[in-house]
Scaffold this motif. Structure first.
Motif, PDB file in Angstrom:
ATOM      1  N   HIS A   1       5.089  -2.439 -13.130  1.00  0.00           N
ATOM      2  CA  HIS A   1       5.775  -3.730 -13.316  1.00  0.00           C
ATOM      3  C   HIS A   1       5.996  -4.050 -14.791  1.00  0.00           C
ATOM      4  O   HIS A   1       7.082  -4.478 -15.177  1.00  0.00           O
TER       5      HIS A   1
ATOM      6  N   ARG B   1       8.612  -1.899 -16.207  1.00  0.00           N
ATOM      7  CA  ARG B   1       9.951  -2.349 -15.812  1.00  0.00           C
ATOM      8  C   ARG B   1      10.384  -3.561 -16.633  1.00  0.00           C
ATOM      9  O   ARG B   1      11.558  -3.698 -16.975  1.00  0.00           O
TER      10      ARG B   1
ATOM     11  N   LYS C   1      15.740  -6.667 -14.233  1.00  0.00           N
ATOM     12  CA  LYS C   1      15.372  -7.915 -13.552  1.00  0.00           C
ATOM     13  C   LYS C   1      15.639  -9.050 -14.542  1.00  0.00           C
ATOM     14  O   LYS C   1      14.739  -9.487 -15.264  1.00  0.00           O
TER      15      LYS C   1
ATOM     16  N   GLU D   1      20.975  -5.023  -0.415  1.00  0.00           N
ATOM     17  CA  GLU D   1      19.592  -5.528  -0.414  1.00  0.00           C
ATOM     18  C   GLU D   1      19.583  -7.021  -0.106  1.00  0.00           C
ATOM     19  O   GLU D   1      20.633  -7.652   0.002  1.00  0.00           O
TER      20      GLU D   1
ATOM     21  N   PRO E   1      18.203 -11.006  -1.220  1.00  0.00           N
ATOM     22  CA  PRO E   1      18.238 -11.722  -2.500  1.00  0.00           C
ATOM     23  C   PRO E   1      17.058 -11.377  -3.405  1.00  0.00           C
ATOM     24  O   PRO E   1      17.152 -11.484  -4.626  1.00  0.00           O
TER      25      PRO E   1
ATOM     26  N   ALA F   1      14.596  -8.636  -2.281  1.00  0.00           N
ATOM     27  CA  ALA F   1      13.859  -7.551  -1.617  1.00  0.00           C
ATOM     28  C   ALA F   1      14.807  -6.421  -1.260  1.00  0.00           C
ATOM     29  O   ALA F   1      15.995  -6.656  -1.008  1.00  0.00           O
ATOM     30  N   ASN F   2      14.298  -5.208  -1.218  1.00  0.00           N
ATOM     31  CA  ASN F   2      15.066  -4.063  -0.735  1.00  0.00           C
ATOM     32  C   ASN F   2      14.952  -3.989   0.791  1.00  0.00           C
ATOM     33  O   ASN F   2      14.176  -4.723   1.385  1.00  0.00           O
TER      34      ASN F   2
ATOM     35  N   LEU G   1      18.375  -3.307  -7.026  1.00  0.00           N
ATOM     36  CA  LEU G   1      17.238  -3.266  -7.940  1.00  0.00           C
ATOM     37  C   LEU G   1      16.295  -2.165  -7.440  1.00  0.00           C
ATOM     38  O   LEU G   1      15.927  -2.167  -6.262  1.00  0.00           O
TER      39      LEU G   1
ATOM     40  N   GLY H   1      13.323  -1.193  -6.485  1.00  0.00           N
ATOM     41  CA  GLY H   1      12.086  -1.917  -6.214  1.00  0.00           C
ATOM     42  C   GLY H   1      10.842  -1.038  -6.292  1.00  0.00           C
ATOM     43  O   GLY H   1      10.869   0.139  -5.915  1.00  0.00           O
ATOM     44  N   ILE H   2       9.788  -1.632  -6.756  1.00  0.00           N
ATOM     45  CA  ILE H   2       8.499  -0.930  -6.831  1.00  0.00           C
ATOM     46  C   ILE H   2       7.909  -0.809  -5.418  1.00  0.00           C
ATOM     47  O   ILE H   2       7.284   0.193  -5.077  1.00  0.00           O
ATOM     48  N   THR H   3       8.157  -1.800  -4.584  1.00  0.00           N
ATOM     49  CA  THR H   3       7.705  -1.720  -3.186  1.00  0.00           C
ATOM     50  C   THR H   3       8.506  -0.646  -2.440  1.00  0.00           C
ATOM     51  O   THR H   3       7.957   0.100  -1.633  1.00  0.00           O
ATOM     52  N   ARG H   4       9.798  -0.575  -2.730  1.00  0.00           N
ATOM     53  CA  ARG H   4      10.658   0.467  -2.128  1.00  0.00           C
ATOM     54  C   ARG H   4      10.083   1.840  -2.472  1.00  0.00           C
ATOM     55  O   ARG H   4       9.957   2.708  -1.601  1.00  0.00           O
TER      56      ARG H   4
ATOM     57  N   CYS I   1      11.488  -5.145   2.005  1.00  0.00           N
ATOM     58  CA  CYS I   1      10.252  -4.882   1.282  1.00  0.00           C
ATOM     59  C   CYS I   1      10.412  -5.306  -0.169  1.00  0.00           C
ATOM     60  O   CYS I   1      11.465  -5.109  -0.783  1.00  0.00           O
ATOM     61  N   GLY I   2       9.381  -5.938  -0.674  1.00  0.00           N
ATOM     62  CA  GLY I   2       9.376  -6.408  -2.059  1.00  0.00           C
ATOM     63  C   GLY I   2       7.995  -6.926  -2.385  1.00  0.00           C
ATOM     64  O   GLY I   2       7.178  -7.120  -1.480  1.00  0.00           O
ATOM     65  N   THR I   3       7.764  -7.156  -3.640  1.00  0.00           N
ATOM     66  CA  THR I   3       6.431  -7.604  -4.065  1.00  0.00           C
ATOM     67  C   THR I   3       6.027  -8.888  -3.341  1.00  0.00           C
ATOM     68  O   THR I   3       4.914  -8.997  -2.842  1.00  0.00           O
TER      69      THR I   3
END
Ligand code: PMP
Length: 301
Positions: free
Chosen positions: A60, A63, A156, A190, A192, A194-195, A213, A215-218, A251-253
């Motif tokens: 994070h 990024r 971001k 995606e 707003p 989240a992926n 974006l 995503g780190i969760t992605r 999925c997203g933080t």
């Protein structure tokens, strides 16, 4: 509106720790006037051992640095010092399960010329881990994601989120839980904030990088798929393909892994609890809490 702070809340501001109610920011900042800022959304969790752990802290803060570079913003901090400052913010506010919001912002500047300095604030507030048992009713947005030729969409940046706000407000005004935005060529992009992935015949699919974006969760979901030998493909996805899916999830933080009930009133046929997506959701919950899975549990998971 949610309450993010009170009279006792401590934030990190440009090298020091101050009360949120006493902190000052320049109202002539280019960030306020033009949305020229970069930020992160990070979570910390109370892990199985009772310790507080920031999930993927290095990823994070790296990024954040890359977002600042993409926006030509000076950036004088190291990932290590910001992680240390964040743990201190959590400690001073007695937080374990928290949402962490660093923002890098600009000085007073009404022109569009580059700045010689940036500022940083790190705020945190309590956020319980999401159980993910409610499924979302998703609406195809009338808004597209920003054209990558007009924005650095992999960053971001504050201003990009006007697009997210418009899309999310539109979906909620129409009685849905969340929006799904397409890219400028009408491929699925995606949410707003989240992926997304969809599941078909036990396989997962997610939009390729380029219009979303990263995503780190992605990335974590892709790692889980590899670990659990679940087939997953990154590709351009049409809305018609998505409507044929067995199920889907964001999925997203902040969102973690959250399943969809329907898209534009078309209900997905697969029961969430019997889906591969649910397995991903469970695995994600265990990873963030650093829960060790015994082989026996794994078999029945
Ligand atoms: N897309 C957008 C537009 C987002 O704002 C977010 C949240 N940062 C994501 C995807 C998911 O990213 P991450 O998993 O890194 O939180």
């Amino acid at each position: 509106m949610a309450s993010y702070y009170n009279d006792n809340t401590i934030i990190y501001l440009n090298g020091g720790f101050v009360k949120a109610t006493e902190a000052k920011m320049d109202l002539y900042s280019q960030s306020l006037h033009y949305g020229y800022s970069v930020f992160e959304g990070i979570r910390s969790y109370k892990t199985e051992t009772g310790e507080t752990k920031i999930f993927k802290a290095v990823e994070h803060f790296n990024r954040l640095q890359q977002s600042a570079a993409a926006m030509n913003m000076p950036y004088q901090w190291t990932t290590e010092e910001l992680i240390e400052a964040t743990y201190e913010v959590l400690k001073r506010n007695n937080l374990q399960d928290a949402y962490i919001r660093p923002v890098v912002y600009a000085p007073a500047n009404m022109s569009f010329v580059k700045n010689t300095e940036s500022f940083i604030v790190i705020e945190a507030w309590e956020m319980q881990p999401f159980l993910g048992d409610k499924l979302l009713r998703v609406m195809t947005s009338s808004f597209q994601r920003p054209n990558p030729k007009g924005f650095k969409i992999e960053a971001k940046a504050g201003g990009h989120y006007v697009n997210s706000i418009l899309a999310s407000q539109e979906a909620k005004a129409k009685g849905f839980d969340e929006a799904l935005l397409s890219d400028m060529n009408d491929f699925v992009a995606e949410g707003p904030g989240a992926n997304m992935f969809y599941e078909k015949d036990g396989r997962l699919f997610t939009p390729s990088l380029g219009n979303i974006l990263p995503g780190i969760t992605r990335a974590t979901v892709l790692e889980i798929c590899e670990e659990l030998e679940i087939s997953v493909e990154e590709k351009l996805i049409t809305s018609n393909e998505l409507k044929e899916a067995d199920t889907a999830f964001f999925c997203g933080t902040a969102a973690e892994v959250i399943g969809w009930e329907s898209l534009d009133e078309t209900v997905f046929p697969k029961t969430w609890n019997n889906s591969v997506s649910k397995t991903i959701q469970e695995a994600y919950k265990n990873i963030v809490a650093e829960k060790i899975i015994t082989p026996a549990e794994q078999i029945f998971a």
